[in-house]
Design a protein around this motif. Structure first.
Motif, PDB file in Angstrom:
ATOM      1  N   ILE A  80      19.874 -11.970   6.358  1.00  0.00           N
ATOM      2  CA  ILE A  80      19.380 -10.708   6.935  1.00  0.00           C
ATOM      3  C   ILE A  80      20.134  -9.532   6.324  1.00  0.00           C
ATOM      4  O   ILE A  80      19.662  -8.416   6.322  1.00  0.00           O
ATOM      5  N   LEU A 123      19.601  -2.387   8.460  1.00  0.00           N
ATOM      6  CA  LEU A 123      20.543  -3.078   9.344  1.00  0.00           C
ATOM      7  C   LEU A 123      21.395  -2.098  10.121  1.00  0.00           C
ATOM      8  O   LEU A 123      21.676  -2.285  11.298  1.00  0.00           O
ATOM      9  N   VAL A 126      19.332  -1.090  12.916  1.00  0.00           N
ATOM     10  CA  VAL A 126      19.311  -2.086  13.993  1.00  0.00           C
ATOM     11  C   VAL A 126      20.594  -1.991  14.815  1.00  0.00           C
ATOM     12  O   VAL A 126      20.572  -1.961  16.052  1.00  0.00           O
ATOM     13  N   ALA A 158      14.356  -8.617  11.174  1.00  0.00           N
ATOM     14  CA  ALA A 158      15.163  -8.042  10.105  1.00  0.00           C
ATOM     15  C   ALA A 158      14.627  -8.453   8.736  1.00  0.00           C
ATOM     16  O   ALA A 158      14.540  -7.641   7.814  1.00  0.00           O
TER      17      ALA A 158
END
Lengths: 352, 315
Positions: free
Chosen positions: B255, B15, B18, B305
């Motif tokens: 997520i 994450l 991302v 994700a």
């Protein structure tokens, strides 16, 4: 409730007073005037048009969407208030619903109850066309309010606002304000993008801006007609555009949030035009101490007019002032621009 | 155990990755606007309301439950609290009201689920429906505009301390407390335990019912706080507040690496999840993309994700 009662008591007392005054004036006019030649014609015409005098009793069925928004809430209030003003009108209102199947069920119930006329503001005009047709086939004339049915056979009369005109007039107002400015920039905070009315408002706005080559639309975000979305999307727009000259916001309810975002960002270097005509927006325009300089009307009073039309339909009359024996097939309201100059005139129609 | 937990926390790295990509894209496409202090403050402020809700939801999901009523509770609490704003109640009254309404709704959810034996999905779905209905009834469909200056001022730049908006500070505090409670207390361990295997937890001497009740109370409390924050942010209360928060909060938690089936939850992951969503929205608005594109991209990122995480967790 107590308020309502006492206010209606005042109204009727006032009416009585006005009535006496009017009768006195007529008497006086009758005594002094010598132009009595066309009295007969007037009387004839009055008999065919709807007026405030009680006529044949009419039961009007009213089915609207769920009032989860200031404007829709005002629609319901306007309809109920106007119906109460007529002694000969009984209003059968259903609970508002945004669920297509549920609203169809409610309208079918009203059809089964054999109301004389139906006023329908469909949550989704296209999806409710069939039930409109059903009512018309059952011999119940339908007044289609605002969101239009897909077939003209599904209603006797349509009355509603002018979404394209709203965009057009907002664009014209902004255009006139920025007329002398080179490379002027405007941004748009639109409403719910999957509604046809939002696309029409944007189309009208774009068309109006074409008349002003010095203006360029540099940004557009769609919000959801809610305060929360208005705040969030406006905050983003303000970040994305460090300078612009005018903003058009499609809806005054989301405008509460948008104005909050503008205040939080400490910006006051542009003019803002709102939409719909909420009272708080008109108050701000009148006070003149914020970026909000105008709002383009989408008057909820159309619901009261729909009740008038439904009553006229039920009594088989035309509308006073229009040279018709029947009521018109469609009526589009005008999207006036309310500014500081004329705000006092429009303030009574502002909804909260 | 602690090494395993640290490995689980590494999951968040994807994450962070991302988020880093998003920040890079933002810095590349809109260098002046995106990395400005104003914009960072904005992204964090916009993440804060849904962020606080997500922390509460993370606890509930970790315990194997679900709370679909968070958006409705936020709406009800904000509407109820703002009715006081028109009656000369100050900041304290409004805050207290929002928190009490949140706790009250959480209590009803908790009692129905823990002691009434109702499935969380159904009990909180019922709360969603009735909470929204009650909010509509109390507000009469109107937007209730706050006039209490103490409340309004909290959202303005003058109230920022060291450049940090008060709402972001509340969000940070809730996150830190949430992390400590989940990872460092008996309450947190019990939450994970009943999420992993409720029956085993009961046999191990945990009062599962009481624990469940407390968890829904906690979620309700977070909603109450979030509702107050939303009132500060928007300067008003409206029955449409908190629209779809339940889905956003659950998506962010999932997520972030919290298991929908319970037994594993990470506050850090949830907060990162919220930040990813808020950054995307910000990035799209800065680049003038329309809502349809935003929605498609949001969906794609949820799928990506979760796929990345699946790839990491299954050998």
């Amino acid at each position: 409730m107590r308020y309502a009662k006492s206010s209606s008591a005042t109204t009727s007392r006032r009416n009585l007073l006005l009535g006496t005054a009017a009768a006195g004036a007529m008497f006086a006019a009758g005594c002094t005037s010598n132009e009595n030649n066309d009295d007969g014609d007037n009387a004839k015409q009055a008999a065919n048009t709807a007026n405030d005098k009680p006529g044949k009793a009419v039961t009007i069925g009213f089915a609207g969407p769920q009032a989860d928004h200031g404007w829709l809430n005002a629609i319901n209030e306007q309809a109920k208030r106007r119906a109460k003003e007529y002694k000969d009108v009984t209003l059968e209102a259903t609970e508002g619903s945004n669920d297509t199947a549920q609203q169809i069920g409610q309208i079918e119930t009203l059809i089964n109850k054999k109301v004389d006329v139906l006023v329908i503001l469909p949550a989704d005009g296209k999806a409710l066309t069939q039930v409109g047709l059903k009512a018309m086939r059952a011999g119940i004339p339908v007044v289609n309010l605002d969101r239009i049915f897909a077939s003209p056979q599904a209603y006797r009369c349509w009355i509603g606002g002018d979404n394209y005109g709203m965009g057009l007039n907002a664009g014209r107002y902004i255009g006139e304000q920025l007329k002398g400015k080179k490379n002027a920039k405007v941004i748009e905070l639109a409403g719910i993008d999957n509604l046809e009315l939002t696309r029409q408002r944007t189309e009208g706005f774009n068309d109006a801006l074409k008349n002003y080559p010095n203006i360029k639309k540099v940004g557009r975000q769609a919000a959801e007609f809610t305060v929360e979305s208005g705040q969030a999307k406006m905050a983003q727009l303000l970040q994305a555009h460090s300078d612009f000259d005018a903003l058009w916001n499609h809806d005054d309810d989301q405008g509460v949030g948008a104005e909050r975002a503008i205040k939080q960002a400490g910006r006051d270097d542009f003019l803002m035009v709102g939409g719909a005509g909420a009272k708080h927006a008109m108050d701000a325009i009148k006070a003149g101490n914020s970026v909000l300089k105008a709002t383009v009307l989408y008057p909820p009073t159309m619901a009261a007019s729909a009740i008038d039309l439904a009553r006229a339909l039920g009594q088989g009359k035309g509308v006073g002032g229009l040279a018709e024996l029947e009521i018109p097939a469609s009526l589009t309201l005008y999207s006036a621009v309310v500014t500081k100059d004329n705000v006092d005139e429009y303030l009574p129609t502002g909804f909260s | 155990m602690s090494r395993l937990r640290r490995l689980a926390d590494l999951r968040n790295l994807s994450l962070v990755g991302v988020l880093a990509v998003l920040i890079a894209v933002g810095g590349f496409t809109k260098p002046d606007e995106f990395l400005s202090t104003d914009n960072l403050q904005l992204v964090l402020t916009q993440a804060s309301v849904i962020g606080v809700v997500t922390v509460g939801v993370t606890f509930v999901i970790t315990s194997g439950g679900i709370d679909l009523s968070v958006g409705a509770i936020v709406a009800l609490a904000s509407v109820w609290a703002t009715t006081l704003a028109t009656q000369d109640y100050g900041l304290g009254g409004i805050l207290l009201c929002a928190v009490l309404v949140g706790l009250g709704c959480g209590l009803v959810n908790g009692v129905l689920i823990a002691y009434g034996g109702m499935v969380p999905f159904i009990a909180t779905l019922a709360m969603l429906a009735s909470g929204r209905g009650l909010a509509l009834q109390i507000s009469d469909g109107k937007t209730q505009v706050v006039t209490v200056n103490q409340v309004l001022d909290l959202g303005l730049p003058d109230a920022y301390v060291l450049g940090i908006p008060p709402l972001v500070m509340i969000f940070a505090a809730v996150t830190v407390v949430g992390w400590l409670v989940l990872n460092r207390t008996t309450f947190g361990r019990r939450t994970v335990a009943i999420g992993g295997n409720a029956e085993a937890a009961r046999l191990a001497g945990i009062d599962v019912r009481r624990q469940r009740l407390m968890l829904y109370l906690l979620s309700g409390l977070c909603c109450g706080v979030a509702a107050f924050m939303l009132v500060v942010l928007t300067g008003s209360g409206q029955n449409t507040n908190g629209n779809l928060y339940e889905l956003d909060a659950i998506a962010a938690a999932i997520i972030g690496g919290t298991l929908l089936s319970g037994g594993r939850g990470t506050i850090t992951g949830s907060v990162l999840g919220v930040l990813v969503f808020t950054t995307i929205t910000n990035l799209f608005a800065l680049n003038n993309l329309q809502s349809d594109v935003q929605q498609i991209a949001k969906g794609a990122i949820i799928v990506a994700a979760v796929l990345v995480q699946k790839g990491r967790s299954t050998p």
